[in-house]
Design a protein around this motif. Structure first.
Motif, PDB file in Angstrom:
ATOM      1  N   GLU A  95      10.013  17.050  11.274  1.00  0.00           N
ATOM      2  CA  GLU A  95       9.264  17.330  12.492  1.00  0.00           C
ATOM      3  C   GLU A  95       8.105  16.374  12.776  1.00  0.00           C
ATOM      4  OE1 GLU A  95       8.269  21.453  12.178  1.00  0.00           O
ATOM      5  OE2 GLU A  95      10.359  22.067  12.338  1.00  0.00           O
ATOM      6  N   VAL A  96       7.782  15.504  11.833  1.00  0.00           N
ATOM      7  CA  VAL A  96       6.698  14.535  12.043  1.00  0.00           C
ATOM      8  C   VAL A  96       7.141  13.183  11.492  1.00  0.00           C
ATOM      9  CG1 VAL A  96       4.297  13.920  11.567  1.00  0.00           C
ATOM     10  CG2 VAL A  96       4.920  16.322  11.802  1.00  0.00           C
ATOM     11  N   ILE A  97       7.180  12.188  12.365  1.00  0.00           N
ATOM     12  CA  ILE A  97       7.430  10.824  11.912  1.00  0.00           C
ATOM     13  C   ILE A  97       6.082  10.316  11.420  1.00  0.00           C
ATOM     14  CG2 ILE A  97       8.073   8.487  12.596  1.00  0.00           C
ATOM     15  CD1 ILE A  97      10.001   9.824  14.629  1.00  0.00           C
ATOM     16  N   ASP A  98       6.015  10.043  10.133  1.00  0.00           N
ATOM     17  CA  ASP A  98       4.760   9.749   9.447  1.00  0.00           C
ATOM     18  C   ASP A  98       4.807   8.334   8.893  1.00  0.00           C
ATOM     19  OD1 ASP A  98       2.329  10.189   8.018  1.00  0.00           O
ATOM     20  OD2 ASP A  98       3.465  10.782   6.242  1.00  0.00           O
ATOM     21  N   PHE A  99       3.758   7.552   9.179  1.00  0.00           N
ATOM     22  CA  PHE A  99       3.706   6.215   8.598  1.00  0.00           C
ATOM     23  C   PHE A  99       2.267   5.764   8.425  1.00  0.00           C
ATOM     24  CE2 PHE A  99       4.169   5.697  13.153  1.00  0.00           C
ATOM     25  CZ  PHE A  99       3.512   4.539  13.523  1.00  0.00           C
ATOM     26  N   ASP A 100       2.100   4.760   7.578  1.00  0.00           N
ATOM     27  CA  ASP A 100       0.785   4.198   7.262  1.00  0.00           C
ATOM     28  C   ASP A 100       0.767   2.721   7.599  1.00  0.00           C
ATOM     29  OD1 ASP A 100      -0.098   6.585   6.001  1.00  0.00           O
ATOM     30  OD2 ASP A 100       0.804   5.968   4.114  1.00  0.00           O
ATOM     31  N   VAL A 101      -0.430   2.226   7.842  1.00  0.00           N
ATOM     32  CA  VAL A 101      -0.674   0.790   7.951  1.00  0.00           C
ATOM     33  C   VAL A 101      -1.899   0.484   7.097  1.00  0.00           C
ATOM     34  CG1 VAL A 101       0.349   0.481  10.248  1.00  0.00           C
ATOM     35  CG2 VAL A 101      -2.076   1.089  10.039  1.00  0.00           C
ATOM     36  N   ASP A 102      -2.048  -0.751   6.685  1.00  0.00           N
ATOM     37  CA  ASP A 102      -3.186  -1.190   5.896  1.00  0.00           C
ATOM     38  C   ASP A 102      -4.166  -1.871   6.852  1.00  0.00           C
ATOM     39  OD1 ASP A 102      -4.996  -2.608   4.258  1.00  0.00           O
ATOM     40  OD2 ASP A 102      -3.479  -2.899   2.703  1.00  0.00           O
ATOM     41  N   LEU A 103      -5.346  -1.285   7.001  1.00  0.00           N
ATOM     42  CA  LEU A 103      -6.309  -1.820   7.965  1.00  0.00           C
ATOM     43  C   LEU A 103      -6.756  -3.241   7.650  1.00  0.00           C
ATOM     44  CD1 LEU A 103      -8.571   1.242   8.834  1.00  0.00           C
ATOM     45  CD2 LEU A 103      -6.629   0.291  10.095  1.00  0.00           C
ATOM     46  N   ARG A 104      -6.640  -3.656   6.398  1.00  0.00           N
ATOM     47  CA  ARG A 104      -7.010  -5.038   6.071  1.00  0.00           C
ATOM     48  C   ARG A 104      -6.094  -6.038   6.776  1.00  0.00           C
ATOM     49  NH1 ARG A 104      -6.874  -4.041  -0.286  1.00  0.00           N
ATOM     50  NH2 ARG A 104      -4.930  -3.175   0.505  1.00  0.00           N
ATOM     51  N   GLU A 105      -4.893  -5.598   7.147  1.00  0.00           N
ATOM     52  CA  GLU A 105      -3.943  -6.479   7.830  1.00  0.00           C
ATOM     53  C   GLU A 105      -4.121  -6.478   9.349  1.00  0.00           C
ATOM     54  OE1 GLU A 105      -0.318  -5.829   4.625  1.00  0.00           O
ATOM     55  OE2 GLU A 105      -0.163  -4.905   6.603  1.00  0.00           O
ATOM     56  N   GLN A 107      -7.000  -6.958  11.361  1.00  0.00           N
ATOM     57  CA  GLN A 107      -8.329  -7.413  11.756  1.00  0.00           C
ATOM     58  C   GLN A 107      -8.225  -8.463  12.865  1.00  0.00           C
ATOM     59  OE1 GLN A 107     -11.229  -5.915  10.396  1.00  0.00           O
ATOM     60  NE2 GLN A 107      -9.559  -4.571   9.774  1.00  0.00           N
ATOM     61  N   GLY A 108      -8.986  -8.270  13.937  1.00  0.00           N
ATOM     62  CA  GLY A 108      -9.039  -9.237  15.031  1.00  0.00           C
ATOM     63  C   GLY A 108      -8.109  -8.870  16.183  1.00  0.00           C
ATOM     64  N   GLN A 109      -8.341  -9.503  17.328  1.00  0.00           N
ATOM     65  CA  GLN A 109      -7.592  -9.175  18.542  1.00  0.00           C
ATOM     66  C   GLN A 109      -6.097  -9.443  18.407  1.00  0.00           C
ATOM     67  OE1 GLN A 109      -9.099  -7.775  21.465  1.00  0.00           O
ATOM     68  NE2 GLN A 109      -6.937  -7.312  21.838  1.00  0.00           N
ATOM     69  N   GLU A 110      -5.732 -10.549  17.787  1.00  0.00           N
ATOM     70  CA  GLU A 110      -4.305 -10.884  17.680  1.00  0.00           C
ATOM     71  C   GLU A 110      -3.537  -9.819  16.910  1.00  0.00           C
ATOM     72  OE1 GLU A 110      -1.525 -14.235  15.577  1.00  0.00           O
ATOM     73  OE2 GLU A 110      -3.427 -14.913  16.431  1.00  0.00           O
ATOM     74  N   ARG A 111      -4.073  -9.388  15.775  1.00  0.00           N
ATOM     75  CA  ARG A 111      -3.398  -8.351  14.969  1.00  0.00           C
ATOM     76  C   ARG A 111      -3.445  -6.994  15.675  1.00  0.00           C
ATOM     77  NH1 ARG A 111      -2.618  -9.814   9.415  1.00  0.00           N
ATOM     78  NH2 ARG A 111      -2.060 -12.004   9.504  1.00  0.00           N
ATOM     79  N   LEU A 112      -4.553  -6.722  16.374  1.00  0.00           N
ATOM     80  CA  LEU A 112      -4.649  -5.482  17.151  1.00  0.00           C
ATOM     81  C   LEU A 112      -3.554  -5.449  18.215  1.00  0.00           C
ATOM     82  CD1 LEU A 112      -6.069  -2.851  17.992  1.00  0.00           C
ATOM     83  CD2 LEU A 112      -7.612  -4.258  19.401  1.00  0.00           C
ATOM     84  N   ASP A 113      -3.322  -6.575  18.874  1.00  0.00           N
ATOM     85  CA  ASP A 113      -2.270  -6.640  19.890  1.00  0.00           C
ATOM     86  C   ASP A 113      -0.892  -6.378  19.281  1.00  0.00           C
ATOM     87  OD1 ASP A 113      -4.218  -7.195  21.775  1.00  0.00           O
ATOM     88  OD2 ASP A 113      -3.780  -9.344  21.855  1.00  0.00           O
ATOM     89  N   VAL A 114      -0.632  -6.923  18.096  1.00  0.00           N
ATOM     90  CA  VAL A 114       0.638  -6.674  17.402  1.00  0.00           C
ATOM     91  C   VAL A 114       0.777  -5.176  17.106  1.00  0.00           C
ATOM     92  CG1 VAL A 114       1.891  -7.021  15.221  1.00  0.00           C
ATOM     93  CG2 VAL A 114       0.855  -8.970  16.397  1.00  0.00           C
ATOM     94  N   PHE A 115      -0.280  -4.593  16.589  1.00  0.00           N
ATOM     95  CA  PHE A 115      -0.289  -3.172  16.243  1.00  0.00           C
ATOM     96  C   PHE A 115      -0.038  -2.307  17.482  1.00  0.00           C
ATOM     97  CE2 PHE A 115      -2.978   0.696  15.657  1.00  0.00           C
ATOM     98  CZ  PHE A 115      -2.210   1.317  14.690  1.00  0.00           C
ATOM     99  N   CYS A 116      -0.768  -2.583  18.555  1.00  0.00           N
ATOM    100  CA  CYS A 116      -0.582  -1.815  19.793  1.00  0.00           C
ATOM    101  C   CYS A 116       0.839  -1.980  20.326  1.00  0.00           C
ATOM    102  CB  CYS A 116      -1.602  -2.237  20.851  1.00  0.00           C
ATOM    103  SG  CYS A 116      -3.288  -1.706  20.495  1.00  0.00           S
ATOM    104  N   GLY A 117       1.385  -3.184  20.253  1.00  0.00           N
ATOM    105  CA  GLY A 117       2.757  -3.413  20.686  1.00  0.00           C
ATOM    106  C   GLY A 117       3.744  -2.599  19.867  1.00  0.00           C
ATOM    107  N   PHE A 118       3.505  -2.498  18.566  1.00  0.00           N
ATOM    108  CA  PHE A 118       4.353  -1.716  17.670  1.00  0.00           C
ATOM    109  C   PHE A 118       4.316  -0.236  18.063  1.00  0.00           C
ATOM    110  CE2 PHE A 118       4.937   0.304  13.364  1.00  0.00           C
ATOM    111  CZ  PHE A 118       6.267  -0.031  13.207  1.00  0.00           C
TER     112      PHE A 118
END
Length: 161
Positions: A95-105, A107-118
């Motif tokens: 009932e819950v799709i659960d996942f983690d990300v590592d915040l150290r990965e 950092q910065g606008q470029e990685r934030l954009d990748v994350f938001c796209g995901f």
């Protein structure tokens, strides 16, 4: 245009404030939703690795993974939507799709954009919101994919760092 601006949300990507591995989730999920995520990973050609304990195996159908005995080791699926950006899906609950990300990965606008796209890709495929909670702060989302807005939005006021 970016969903979120790094300067506005950097506090939510601070491991000291949020925990190193914030909790991401899609509530009200089903076996079909899990399968849709597996199909999305394949369709996007994202690098991935499925494992049960130490054994690396081919990615199975969601129904097969989610029908494992409750005392079996929890399988996980590592997905790299971009180089050096890893999401780890844990098949804990239908009932819950659960996942983690590592915040150290993330950092910065470029990685934030990748994350938001995901998050957008997952939310659009499922037609459901995708939330990010502080590590251990389940059901206190700070940001997430909003289905109606069709973008990642803030769900909490930024913290002063």
């Amino acid at each position: 245009m970016a969903d979120l601006l790094w300067d506005d949300v950097r506090c939510f990507f601070d491991p000291d404030l949020m925990g190193l591995l914030p909790d991401l989730r899609v509530p009200d999920a089903s076996v079909e939703d899990w399968q849709a995520v597996l199909d999305l990973v394949e369709a996007k050609g994202w690098k991935c690795q499925y494992s049960e304990g130490e054994m690396v195996l081919p990615v199975p159908r969601a129904e097969s993974v989610l029908s494992r005995p409750t005392d079996a080791e929890c399988p996980n699926l590592r997905v790299w939507p971009a180089a050096e950006v890893l999401a780890i899906f844990r098949f804990l609950d239908v009932e819950v799709i659960d996942f983690d990300v590592d915040l150290r990965e993330l950092q910065g606008q470029e990685r934030l954009d990748v994350f938001c796209g995901f998050l957008r890709e997952i939310g659009r495929r499922l037609g459901k919101p995708v939330f990010m909670d502080p590590q251990g702060g389940y059901e206190r989302p700070v940001l997430g994919f909003d289905v109606e807005a069709d973008r990642v939005v803030l769900l909490a006021e930024p913290l002063v760092t």
